[in-house]
Scaffold this active site. Structure first.
Site, mmCIF file in Angstrom:
data_model
loop_
_atom_site.group_PDB
_atom_site.id
_atom_site.type_symbol
_atom_site.label_atom_id
_atom_site.label_comp_id
_atom_site.label_asym_id
_atom_site.label_seq_id
_atom_site.Cartn_x
_atom_site.Cartn_y
_atom_site.Cartn_z
ATOM 1 N N CYS A 235 -18.898 17.151 10.475
ATOM 2 C CA CYS A 235 -17.567 16.557 10.472
ATOM 3 C C CYS A 235 -17.544 15.430 11.250
ATOM 4 C CB CYS A 235 -16.617 17.736 11.137
ATOM 5 S SG CYS A 235 -14.899 17.034 11.502
ATOM 6 N N CYS B 44 -15.444 10.706 6.006
ATOM 7 C CA CYS B 44 -14.931 12.095 6.449
ATOM 8 C C CYS B 44 -15.597 12.883 5.338
ATOM 9 C CB CYS B 44 -13.417 12.153 6.013
ATOM 10 S SG CYS B 44 -12.699 13.664 5.757
HETATM 11 N N1 DGL Z 1 -14.057 16.747 7.358
HETATM 12 C C1 DGL Z 1 -13.968 16.279 8.814
HETATM 13 C C2 DGL Z 1 -14.287 14.790 9.022
HETATM 14 O O1 DGL Z 1 -15.280 14.617 8.520
HETATM 15 C C3 DGL Z 1 -12.248 15.847 8.779
HETATM 16 C C4 DGL Z 1 -10.997 16.741 8.470
HETATM 17 C C5 DGL Z 1 -10.138 17.043 9.573
HETATM 18 O O2 DGL Z 1 -9.700 16.096 10.003
HETATM 19 O O3 DGL Z 1 -9.927 18.065 9.798
HETATM 20 O O4 DGL Z 1 -13.816 14.047 9.801
#
Ligand code: DGL
Length: 261
Positions: free
Chosen positions: A73, A183
Site C-alpha cells: 500500500c 495506488c
Molecule cells: N491501496 C492503497 C495504496 O496503495 C490505497 C487505498 C487506501 O487509501 O485505502 O495507497
C-alpha cells in the site's frame, strides 16, 4: 533457506496486485495476506491513525512468525514505514510509485503519478521526486475514491470509467506520455486506463519492482524458501465479500478468514 511465510498487507484488495507479482517472481514463497477492510480507505486517516493500524497488523505478523513484511500500500508506506522500521527487526519492504523508472524511460513529454490524494500530498513522494527525478516535470494526480469503488468488486461500474476520464483526459491535453500508478488498487484498472489514454502513453505500476526487491532481500539474507506452503488470507472486514472480490481479481479460488486487529 527459510520456509516461514512473508506478510503482505493493504487497506483492502489493492495489495493483491502486489501479491500476484510476488507469486510470479517467487513461486516457492508462502504468504499471509491481510486486508484491513474494516479501516479502508487509509487515504482518509491521519498519520497517527495509520501508524496505529499498521502497528496492529505488524504485531499480527510477528505472532505468525513471518520472515519479512511487504507493505502493499503506497499510502501506508509513505506515512508509516519509517516508524515501522524503527519498531520491528524483520525486513520491511514498501511500495511507492516508480519515480526512478519513469525518470529513466525514453519519453517525449511530461509524466504523472496517479495515486490516492493522501499519497499525492505526502512529503515522502515529494522527496522521492526530488531525489530521483529533480529535473523532470511530474504531475501529481490524486484519484477520487477509486479504491472504494474497486473494493466493491465491480470493475465495470460506469462511475469508475467516469472518474478515470475526469482525471486522465486533462493529462493528455498536457502532453503527459508516462504515468506511474501510485495506488496498489489501480493496476486492476490498467486496461481501462490504457483504453482512455491510448497505447502511446506508457503506464507503469510498482508490483514488479516490489517483487524483485523482495527477492533481492531474501537472497541477500539467505532466507529464500525451498518449499511452498498454503497461502493464507485474512480481512478485518467481511470474509465472504473479500473472497468474492479477491477471486475475481486473482482469477482463482480464495479462502479467507475474518480477524479482529
Ligand atoms: N491501496 C492503497 C495504496 O496503495 C490505497 C487505498 C487506501 O487509501 O485505502 O495507497
Amino acid at each position: 533457506m527459510n520456509n516461514q511465510p512473508i506478510g503482505v498487507f493493504d487497506s483492502g484488495v489493492g495489495g493483491l496486485s502486489i501479491l500476484l507479482e510476488i507469486q510470479k517472481e517467487l513461486p516457492c514463497e508462502t504468504s499471509i495476506f491481510v486486508a484491513d477492510q474494516a479501516y479502508v480507505p487509509y487515504g482518509r486517516k491521519s498519520k497517527e491513525e495509520l501508524i496505529e493500524r499498521v502497528g496492529k497488523i505488524m504485531d499480527f505478523f510477528v505472532k505468525k512468525e513471518v520472515k519479512a513484511v511487504i507493505v502493499a500500500c503506497n499510502t501506508a508506506t509513505v506515512y508509516t514505514i519509517d516508524e515501522m522500521r524503527k519498531r520491528y527487526r524483520m525486513p520491511i519492504i514498501g511500495t511507492v510509485p516508480v519515480i526512478k523508472v519513469i525518470a529513466r524511460m525514453p519519453r517525449s513529454g511530461k509524466t504523472a503519478v496517479f495515486s490516492t490524494p493522501a499519497t499525492a500530498n505526502s512529503q515522502y513522494l515529494e522527496d522521492l521526486i526530488q531525489k530521483f527525478a529533480p529535473n523532470i516535470e511530474i504531475k501529481k494526480i490524486g484519484g477520487s475514491n477509486l479504491e472504494e469503488l474497486i473494493e466493491e468488486g465491480d470493475l465495470n461500474n460506469p462511475e469508475i470509467k467516469k472518474r478515470l476520464e475526469f482525471h486522465l483526459i486533462p493529462l493528455l491535453k498536457d502532453g503527459v506520455d508516462a504515468i506511474a500508478l501510485g495506488c496498489t488498487h489501480y493496476p486492476f484498472l490498467k486496461e481501462k486506463i490504457q483504453r482512455i489514454v491510448g497505447q502511446k502513453v506508457k503506464i507503469v505500476d510498482s508490483g514488479g519492482a516490489v517483487a524483485r526487491r523482495l527477492k533481492e532481500v531474501l537472497t541477500n539474507e539467505n532466507m529464500l524458501a525451498a518449499q511452498k506452503g498454503t497461502d493464507l488470507y485474512y480481512t478485518t472486514g467481511d470474509s465472504g465479500k473479500f473472497e468474492k472480490v479477491a477471486e475475481e481479481l486473482m482469477k482463482g479460488k480464495i479462502k479467507a478468514s475474518h480477524v479482529d486487529l
